[in-house]
Scaffold this motif. Structure first.
Motif, PDB file in Angstrom:
ATOM      1  N   HIS A 165       0.901  -1.158   0.077  1.00 14.84           N
ATOM      2  CA  HIS A 165       0.038   0.037   0.037  1.00 14.84           C
ATOM      3  C   HIS A 165       0.799   1.463   0.137  1.00 14.84           C
ATOM      4  O   HIS A 165       1.579   1.293   0.885  1.00 14.84           O
ATOM      5  CB  HIS A 165      -0.864   0.124   1.348  1.00 14.84           C
ATOM      6  N   TYR A 166       0.553   2.227  -0.827  1.00 15.72           N
ATOM      7  CA  TYR A 166       1.266   3.492  -1.067  1.00 15.72           C
ATOM      8  C   TYR A 166       0.334   4.565  -0.995  1.00 15.72           C
ATOM      9  O   TYR A 166      -0.691   4.482  -1.749  1.00 15.72           O
ATOM     10  CB  TYR A 166       1.969   3.490  -2.379  1.00 15.72           C
ATOM     11  N   LEU A 167       0.573   5.715  -0.255  1.00 17.96           N
ATOM     12  CA  LEU A 167      -0.275   6.700  -0.131  1.00 17.96           C
ATOM     13  C   LEU A 167       0.556   8.071   0.051  1.00 17.96           C
ATOM     14  O   LEU A 167       1.495   8.178   0.760  1.00 17.96           O
ATOM     15  CB  LEU A 167      -1.047   6.657   1.262  1.00 17.96           C
ATOM     16  N   TRP A 168       0.190   9.214  -0.750  1.00 17.01           N
ATOM     17  CA  TRP A 168       1.151  10.476  -0.957  1.00 17.01           C
ATOM     18  C   TRP A 168       0.171  11.508  -0.719  1.00 17.01           C
ATOM     19  O   TRP A 168      -0.988  11.662  -1.523  1.00 17.01           O
ATOM     20  CB  TRP A 168       1.976  10.432  -2.186  1.00 17.01           C
ATOM     21  N   ILE A 169       0.672  12.500   0.076  1.00 12.83           N
ATOM     22  CA  ILE A 169       0.108  13.956  -0.098  1.00 12.83           C
ATOM     23  C   ILE A 169       1.111  14.924  -0.136  1.00 12.83           C
ATOM     24  O   ILE A 169       2.187  14.716   0.003  1.00 12.83           O
ATOM     25  CB  ILE A 169      -0.822  14.193   1.159  1.00 12.83           C
ATOM     26  N   HIS A 170       0.500  16.192  -0.547  1.00  6.43           N
ATOM     27  CA  HIS A 170       1.616  17.161  -0.737  1.00  6.43           C
ATOM     28  C   HIS A 170       1.275  18.255   0.205  1.00  6.43           C
ATOM     29  O   HIS A 170       0.006  18.851  -0.043  1.00  6.43           O
ATOM     30  CB  HIS A 170       1.440  17.675  -2.183  1.00  6.43           C
ATOM     31  N   LEU A 171       1.928  18.962   0.969  1.00  9.43           N
ATOM     32  CA  LEU A 171       1.831  20.138   1.636  1.00  9.43           C
ATOM     33  C   LEU A 171       2.411  21.209   1.021  1.00  9.43           C
ATOM     34  O   LEU A 171       3.430  21.274   0.664  1.00  9.43           O
ATOM     35  CB  LEU A 171       2.832  19.919   2.865  1.00  9.43           C
ATOM     36  N   GLU A 172       1.507  22.137   0.459  1.00 12.41           N
ATOM     37  CA  GLU A 172       1.739  23.400  -0.522  1.00 12.41           C
ATOM     38  C   GLU A 172       2.753  24.473   0.103  1.00 12.41           C
ATOM     39  O   GLU A 172       3.739  24.641  -0.364  1.00 12.41           O
ATOM     40  CB  GLU A 172       0.478  24.077  -0.904  1.00 12.41           C
ATOM     41  N   LYS A 173       2.382  24.831   1.437  1.00  9.38           N
ATOM     42  CA  LYS A 173       3.356  25.791   2.126  1.00  9.38           C
ATOM     43  C   LYS A 173       4.828  25.266   2.175  1.00  9.38           C
ATOM     44  O   LYS A 173       5.729  26.193   2.150  1.00  9.38           O
ATOM     45  CB  LYS A 173       2.621  26.166   3.529  1.00  9.38           C
ATOM     46  N   LEU A 174       5.018  24.120   2.435  1.00  8.28           N
ATOM     47  CA  LEU A 174       6.407  23.329   2.765  1.00  8.28           C
ATOM     48  C   LEU A 174       6.951  23.134   1.541  1.00  8.28           C
ATOM     49  O   LEU A 174       8.099  22.662   1.447  1.00  8.28           O
ATOM     50  CB  LEU A 174       6.237  22.284   3.704  1.00  8.28           C
ATOM     51  N   SER A 175       6.157  22.923   0.309  1.00  8.80           N
ATOM     52  CA  SER A 175       6.443  22.145  -0.818  1.00  8.80           C
ATOM     53  C   SER A 175       7.255  20.850  -0.604  1.00  8.80           C
ATOM     54  O   SER A 175       8.160  20.598  -0.940  1.00  8.80           O
ATOM     55  CB  SER A 175       7.590  23.169  -1.505  1.00  8.80           C
TER      56      SER A 175
END
Length: 464
Positions: A36-46
Motif C-alpha cells: 500500500h502506497y499513499l502520498w499527499i503534498h503540503l503546499e506551504k512547505l512544498s
C-alpha cells in the motif's frame, strides 16, 4: 483530515492525518500486490509526505520497483512506513532496500541500534518501521515512544524549520559619478594649469574623494542553458532509465529510453549552442569578458603565475622578487635578442638613417599644429569604455564622465608637452601581467607580457 487506503476488511492499509491548518492535497494512492502506497503534498512547505505498508509476505523486487519510481518523482519528500525490512538483521533484501533509497537520493533517518528498535518481544528486537527523506539542508529530531496502542512502537519525528543560507555578500569600491562631475566642474573655474603632473594628481585626488563602498550579492554559478523544460526532460529520461534498469529484457522500454536519451542530448546541445552564440555577440566589443568566456569554455585554470622561478642555478620564491625578476627579464629580453643578431647586419642603415630630401629638411615638431579641446573630446569619445585601467587606476568611464570639465586643461597640458618635446613619466609606466604559454612554469621565457597603459596615455598617442 484523514486519508485511508485499504483493500482488506481486516488488517493492512495506511492512513495520513493532516491538520486542517496545513494546506494539502492528495497526490497518489496505490494498492498493488498487497503493498500500500499513499502520498499527499503540503503546499506551504512544498513537501511530499508518503505512507507505505509492505507486508513481509510480498515480493521484494516488485515492491522496490514500484517504490523507486515513486521516490524518483519527488524532489522534496519524507516517507514513513512499515516496510518489514529489519535493519538490525542485514540480509540481501535489506541491502536492496537500502540501495534503492540511496539511488533515489534518500537516506534513512532512524538510528540503526537495538535500543532504537520499533518492535520488541521477549525474544527478539527488530527495526522494521523507517523514516527516509531526500531533504539535504534540514535538521531532524526522532524519538521512539513505547505505546500500548499497537505491537509496534510509535515514532515521533520533527523537522526543524529550514533556514536557507543567505547568499554571500562582498563589498567593492565604486565611484559616485554625479559627485565627481560636480567637483570637477567646480575645479574648472579659473584653471589655467599647463603642468600634466599637477593635472593628474588633482584628478586622482578628486576620484578618491568620490569613491564609495557598495555591496553586491554573489549568486551561485548556474549553467545558463538549463531551463525548466530541459530539467523536466532529464527527469523523464531518468525515470525511463530506472524502468529499463529494472526490466533489462523489455525491448519496448529500452527503445523508449534510448529515444528519450537522444532527444534530451540534442536539446541540451541546441540550447547550449544558442546560449554561447548569444554570449559571444554580447562580448564582441568587450575583450576582457570575451577572454573570460573563452577561458571558461577551454577550462583554462592557469591564470596564476608559478610559485617559483629559476634564475640560473637559483630559485626565486618570494612574491616581490618574482615580480622584480619578471620586470628585469621583460625589459632586457629585447636587448639580448638584438645582441644575438649577427654583426654583419649591424652596419645596415637603410631603414634607420635620416632623410636627406630637401623637401623635408626643415620639417620638425614646431611645424605641427597643436591640438584643440574639440579634438581631445573627439578622441575621448572614441575610447573603448570596457578597457582596464592602468597603474593610475583612472579608467575610461571616469574620463568620459568628466570630459567636458577636463578637456581645456588636458589640451593645454598636451600642447605644453608637445612644444617642449617631453612625455609625462607616469604615462610610460605600464601594468604588466605575465600570461603563461607552455613549457615549464618556472622558466620566465614561457610567459608573454600583457601591458596595460594608463588611459590618458592613449589620448596622447592618438593625438601624436
Amino acid at each position: 483530515m484523514v486519508f485511508v487506503l485499504s483493500n482488506f476488511a481486516v488488517g493492512g492499509g495506511v492512513s495520513i492525518f493532516a491538520h486542517n491548518n496545513l494546506k494539502h492535497n492528495f497526490t497518489e494512492e496505490l494498492s498493488q500486490d498487497d503493498n500500500h502506497y499513499l502520498w499527499i503534498h503540503l503546499e506551504k512547505l512544498s513537501l511530499d509526505i508518503g505512507a507505505i505498508y509492505k507486508p513481509g509476505r510480498t515480493n521484494v523486487k516488485n515492491f522496490l520497483d514500484t517504490f523507486s519510481l515513486q521516490l524518483d518523482r519527488r524532489k522534496r519528500a519524507v516517507v514513513f512506513g512499515d516496510f518489514n525490512f529489519d535493519l538490525l538483521d542485514p540480509s540481501s533484501s535489506v541491502e536492496d532496500y537500502k540501495d534503492t533509497l540511496t539511488e533515489s537520493g534518500f537516506k534513512i533517518i532512524n538510528k540503526i541500534d537495538p535500543l532504537q528498535c520499533t518492535r520488541e518481544t521477549t525474544q527478539n528486537k527488530s527495526l522494521i518501521d523507517h523514516i527516509s527523506t531526500n531533504l539535504k539542508e534540514n535538521r531532524f529530531h526522532l524519538a521512539i515512544i513505547e505505546s500500548s496502542m499497537s505491537d509496534h512502537k510509535q515514532i515521533y519525528f520533527e523537522i526543524d524549520k529550514y533556514q536557507p543560507q543567505s547568499k554571500p555578500k562582498i563589498g567593492y569600491e565604486a565611484i559616485d559619478y554625479i559627485r565627481l562631475y560636480k567637483l570637477m566642474e567646480n575645479n574648472k573655474v579659473d584653471n589655467i594649469n599647463e603642468n600634466y603632473t599637477e593635472f593628474e594628481c588633482k584628478l586622482s585626488q578628486t576620484i578618491k574623494q568620490c569613491k564609495v563602498i557598495k555591496v553586491k550579492i554573489l549568486n551561485p554559478p548556474r549553467q545558463g542553458w538549463i531551463n525548466r523544460n530541459i530539467l523536466d526532460k532529464i527527469n523523464q529520461k531518468n525515470i525511463l532509465w530506472q524502468k529499463h534498469k529494472n526490466n533489462p529484457k523489455d525491448e519496448g522500454i529500452e527503445k523508449d529510453f534510448i529515444r528519450e536519451r537522444n532527444t534530451v542530448a540534442k536539446d541540451i546541445q541546441l540550447m547550449k549552442s544558442n546560449y554561447y552564440l548569444k554570449r559571444f555577440f554580447e562580448c564582441k566589443n568587450k575583450p576582457k569578458k570575451m577572454w573570460d568566456l573563452l577561458n571558461s569554455l577551454a577550462n583554462n585554470k592557469t591564470k596564476e603565475i608559478a610559485s617559483k622561478l629559476k634564475k640560473g642555478d637559483l630559485e626565486v620564491k618570494d612574491g616581490n622578487n618574482i615580480c622584480e625578476y619578471f620586470n628585469d627579464f621583460f625589459s632586457t629580453v629585447g636587448l639580448k635578442l638584438a645582441e644575438a643578431i649577427p654583426t654583419k647586419y649591424h652596419s645596415n642603415k637603410t631603414y634607420t638613417s635620416s632623410t636627406t630630401d630637401a623637401n623635408y629638411a626643415n620639417y620638425g615638431l614646431s611645424n605641427l599644429n597643436l591640438t584643440t579641446s574639440k579634438e581631445i573630446i573627439t578622441i575621448i569619445n572614441k575610447l573603448d569604455s570596457n578597457t582596464s585601467s592602468g597603474i593610475d587606476n583612472i579608467n575610461t568611464r571616469v574620463i568620459k564622465s568628466v570630459k567636458g570639465c577636463i578637456s581645456d586643461e588636458l589640451t593645454r597640458c598636451i600642447n605644453t608637452c608637445f612644444r617642449t618635446g617631453t612625455f609625462p613619466t607616469t604615462l610610460k609606466i605600464a601594468k604588466v601581467t605575465p600570461i603563461y604559454k607552455s613549457g615549464p612554469k618556472s622558466d620566465p621565457s614561457n610567459y608573454r607580457p600583457i601591458s596595460v597603459l594608463p588611459v590618458l596615455s592613449k589620448i596622447f598617442e592618438k593625438f601624436l
